[in-house]
Design a protein around this motif. Sequence first.
Motif, PDB file in Angstrom:
ATOM      1  N   MET A 112      43.477  27.696  33.608  1.00  0.00           N
ATOM      2  CA  MET A 112      42.133  28.127  33.981  1.00  0.00           C
ATOM      3  C   MET A 112      42.083  28.507  35.461  1.00  0.00           C
ATOM      4  O   MET A 112      41.474  29.509  35.840  1.00  0.00           O
ATOM      5  CB  MET A 112      41.100  27.047  33.677  1.00  0.00           C
ATOM      6  CG  MET A 112      39.675  27.523  33.915  1.00  0.00           C
ATOM      7  SD  MET A 112      38.422  26.331  33.431  1.00  0.00           S
ATOM      8  CE  MET A 112      38.524  26.448  31.657  1.00  0.00           C
ATOM      9  N   LEU A 113      42.757  27.730  36.290  1.00  0.00           N
ATOM     10  CA  LEU A 113      42.797  28.046  37.723  1.00  0.00           C
ATOM     11  C   LEU A 113      43.563  29.348  37.978  1.00  0.00           C
ATOM     12  O   LEU A 113      43.128  30.183  38.777  1.00  0.00           O
ATOM     13  CB  LEU A 113      43.421  26.889  38.502  1.00  0.00           C
ATOM     14  CG  LEU A 113      42.582  25.617  38.559  1.00  0.00           C
ATOM     15  CD1 LEU A 113      43.394  24.470  39.152  1.00  0.00           C
ATOM     16  CD2 LEU A 113      41.301  25.846  39.332  1.00  0.00           C
ATOM     17  N   VAL A 114      44.692  29.515  37.290  1.00  0.00           N
ATOM     18  CA  VAL A 114      45.478  30.744  37.443  1.00  0.00           C
ATOM     19  C   VAL A 114      44.637  31.955  37.040  1.00  0.00           C
ATOM     20  O   VAL A 114      44.594  32.955  37.754  1.00  0.00           O
ATOM     21  CB  VAL A 114      46.778  30.658  36.608  1.00  0.00           C
ATOM     22  CG1 VAL A 114      47.434  32.020  36.454  1.00  0.00           C
ATOM     23  CG2 VAL A 114      47.748  29.671  37.239  1.00  0.00           C
ATOM     24  N   ASP A 115      43.945  31.857  35.894  1.00  0.00           N
ATOM     25  CA  ASP A 115      43.095  32.962  35.450  1.00  0.00           C
ATOM     26  C   ASP A 115      41.951  33.213  36.427  1.00  0.00           C
ATOM     27  O   ASP A 115      41.660  34.367  36.765  1.00  0.00           O
ATOM     28  CB  ASP A 115      42.499  32.661  34.071  1.00  0.00           C
ATOM     29  CG  ASP A 115      43.444  32.968  32.930  1.00  0.00           C
ATOM     30  OD1 ASP A 115      44.522  33.539  33.175  1.00  0.00           O
ATOM     31  OD2 ASP A 115      43.098  32.635  31.782  1.00  0.00           O
ATOM     32  N   HIS A 116      41.302  32.149  36.856  1.00  0.00           N
ATOM     33  CA  HIS A 116      40.127  32.281  37.724  1.00  0.00           C
ATOM     34  C   HIS A 116      40.469  33.005  39.032  1.00  0.00           C
ATOM     35  O   HIS A 116      39.691  33.821  39.517  1.00  0.00           O
ATOM     36  CB  HIS A 116      39.521  30.910  38.017  1.00  0.00           C
ATOM     37  CG  HIS A 116      38.286  30.967  38.850  1.00  0.00           C
ATOM     38  ND1 HIS A 116      37.062  31.371  38.340  1.00  0.00           N
ATOM     39  CD2 HIS A 116      38.076  30.697  40.161  1.00  0.00           C
ATOM     40  CE1 HIS A 116      36.164  31.335  39.299  1.00  0.00           C
ATOM     41  NE2 HIS A 116      36.742  30.936  40.423  1.00  0.00           N
ATOM     42  N   PHE A 117      41.630  32.671  39.584  1.00  0.00           N
ATOM     43  CA  PHE A 117      42.020  33.274  40.858  1.00  0.00           C
ATOM     44  C   PHE A 117      42.939  34.480  40.702  1.00  0.00           C
ATOM     45  O   PHE A 117      43.314  35.116  41.685  1.00  0.00           O
ATOM     46  CB  PHE A 117      42.677  32.225  41.759  1.00  0.00           C
ATOM     47  CG  PHE A 117      41.722  31.145  42.190  1.00  0.00           C
ATOM     48  CD1 PHE A 117      40.727  31.426  43.115  1.00  0.00           C
ATOM     49  CD2 PHE A 117      41.803  29.887  41.645  1.00  0.00           C
ATOM     50  CE1 PHE A 117      39.832  30.438  43.504  1.00  0.00           C
ATOM     51  CE2 PHE A 117      40.904  28.893  42.025  1.00  0.00           C
ATOM     52  CZ  PHE A 117      39.923  29.168  42.953  1.00  0.00           C
ATOM     53  N   GLY A 118      43.338  34.798  39.465  1.00  0.00           N
ATOM     54  CA  GLY A 118      44.249  35.916  39.258  1.00  0.00           C
ATOM     55  C   GLY A 118      45.601  35.671  39.906  1.00  0.00           C
ATOM     56  O   GLY A 118      46.236  36.608  40.402  1.00  0.00           O
ATOM     57  N   ALA A 119      46.039  34.425  39.889  1.00  0.00           N
ATOM     58  CA  ALA A 119      47.302  34.067  40.541  1.00  0.00           C
ATOM     59  C   ALA A 119      48.496  34.692  39.820  1.00  0.00           C
ATOM     60  O   ALA A 119      48.439  34.977  38.626  1.00  0.00           O
ATOM     61  CB  ALA A 119      47.455  32.539  40.576  1.00  0.00           C
ATOM     62  N   PHE A 120      49.567  34.905  40.566  1.00  0.00           N
ATOM     63  CA  PHE A 120      50.845  35.407  40.049  1.00  0.00           C
ATOM     64  C   PHE A 120      50.711  36.766  39.380  1.00  0.00           C
ATOM     65  O   PHE A 120      51.433  37.094  38.447  1.00  0.00           O
ATOM     66  CB  PHE A 120      51.487  34.394  39.091  1.00  0.00           C
ATOM     67  CG  PHE A 120      51.529  33.002  39.636  1.00  0.00           C
ATOM     68  CD1 PHE A 120      52.324  32.700  40.734  1.00  0.00           C
ATOM     69  CD2 PHE A 120      50.772  31.995  39.071  1.00  0.00           C
ATOM     70  CE1 PHE A 120      52.365  31.418  41.247  1.00  0.00           C
ATOM     71  CE2 PHE A 120      50.800  30.712  39.582  1.00  0.00           C
ATOM     72  CZ  PHE A 120      51.595  30.415  40.675  1.00  0.00           C
ATOM     73  N   GLY A 121      49.758  37.559  39.849  1.00  0.00           N
ATOM     74  CA  GLY A 121      49.608  38.923  39.354  1.00  0.00           C
ATOM     75  C   GLY A 121      48.818  39.059  38.070  1.00  0.00           C
ATOM     76  O   GLY A 121      48.742  40.155  37.519  1.00  0.00           O
ATOM     77  N   LEU A 122      48.217  37.975  37.573  1.00  0.00           N
ATOM     78  CA  LEU A 122      47.401  38.087  36.361  1.00  0.00           C
ATOM     79  C   LEU A 122      46.031  38.658  36.694  1.00  0.00           C
ATOM     80  O   LEU A 122      45.545  38.545  37.815  1.00  0.00           O
ATOM     81  CB  LEU A 122      47.227  36.716  35.697  1.00  0.00           C
ATOM     82  CG  LEU A 122      48.461  36.086  35.086  1.00  0.00           C
ATOM     83  CD1 LEU A 122      48.095  34.763  34.405  1.00  0.00           C
ATOM     84  CD2 LEU A 122      49.123  37.018  34.077  1.00  0.00           C
ATOM     85  N   GLU A 123      45.413  39.249  35.692  1.00  0.00           N
ATOM     86  CA  GLU A 123      44.056  39.757  35.833  1.00  0.00           C
ATOM     87  C   GLU A 123      43.100  38.572  36.041  1.00  0.00           C
ATOM     88  O   GLU A 123      43.263  37.527  35.408  1.00  0.00           O
ATOM     89  CB  GLU A 123      43.677  40.507  34.549  1.00  0.00           C
ATOM     90  CG  GLU A 123      42.279  41.056  34.523  1.00  0.00           C
ATOM     91  CD  GLU A 123      41.960  41.697  33.182  1.00  0.00           C
ATOM     92  OE1 GLU A 123      40.782  41.664  32.799  1.00  0.00           O
ATOM     93  OE2 GLU A 123      42.889  42.227  32.537  1.00  0.00           O
TER      94      GLU A 123
END
Length: 148
Positions: A112-123
């Motif tokens: 959820m954190l990765v998605d929320h911040f768009g980390a590692f090049g994710l949308e």
Amino acid sequence: MQLLPYMLAALVVGIVVSFQPPMNGMLARSVGSAYGAAAVSIGVAFASILLFLLVMGHGEISRRTLGSVPWWVYLSGTVGAAFVAAGAAIAPVTGGLVFFICIVAGQLVGSMLVDHFGAFGLEVRTMSFMRFLGLLMVLGGAILVSRS
């Protein structure tokens, strides 16, 4: 693109991955060390992936391509080693279900954190009330399962 085949493949991988910690726990009891078991497991994984590379192709693994990514990307291997070692050490104590519910809950928080911040090049996929509520339900399920 059809998502269903990918979702089913992920489901199958998830089922098979659930066997890894108890198998590594057996290996850890045999060799007397969760880290020794993890080393053997990762060694077998390395040999397996080399076979996959021979059969499926290896893309462009070169100094140039490997040097083009940030250094910290390689820490993903450390994360994998930590998962294998944790499974060998923790799953025999907690059981497979509690171990994986906690793992999945942690993965959901991190995802959820990765998605929320768009980390590692994710949308970027902003945290919503429904996503947060779903996450709380999973965390509540982890608590319920651990108390039964």
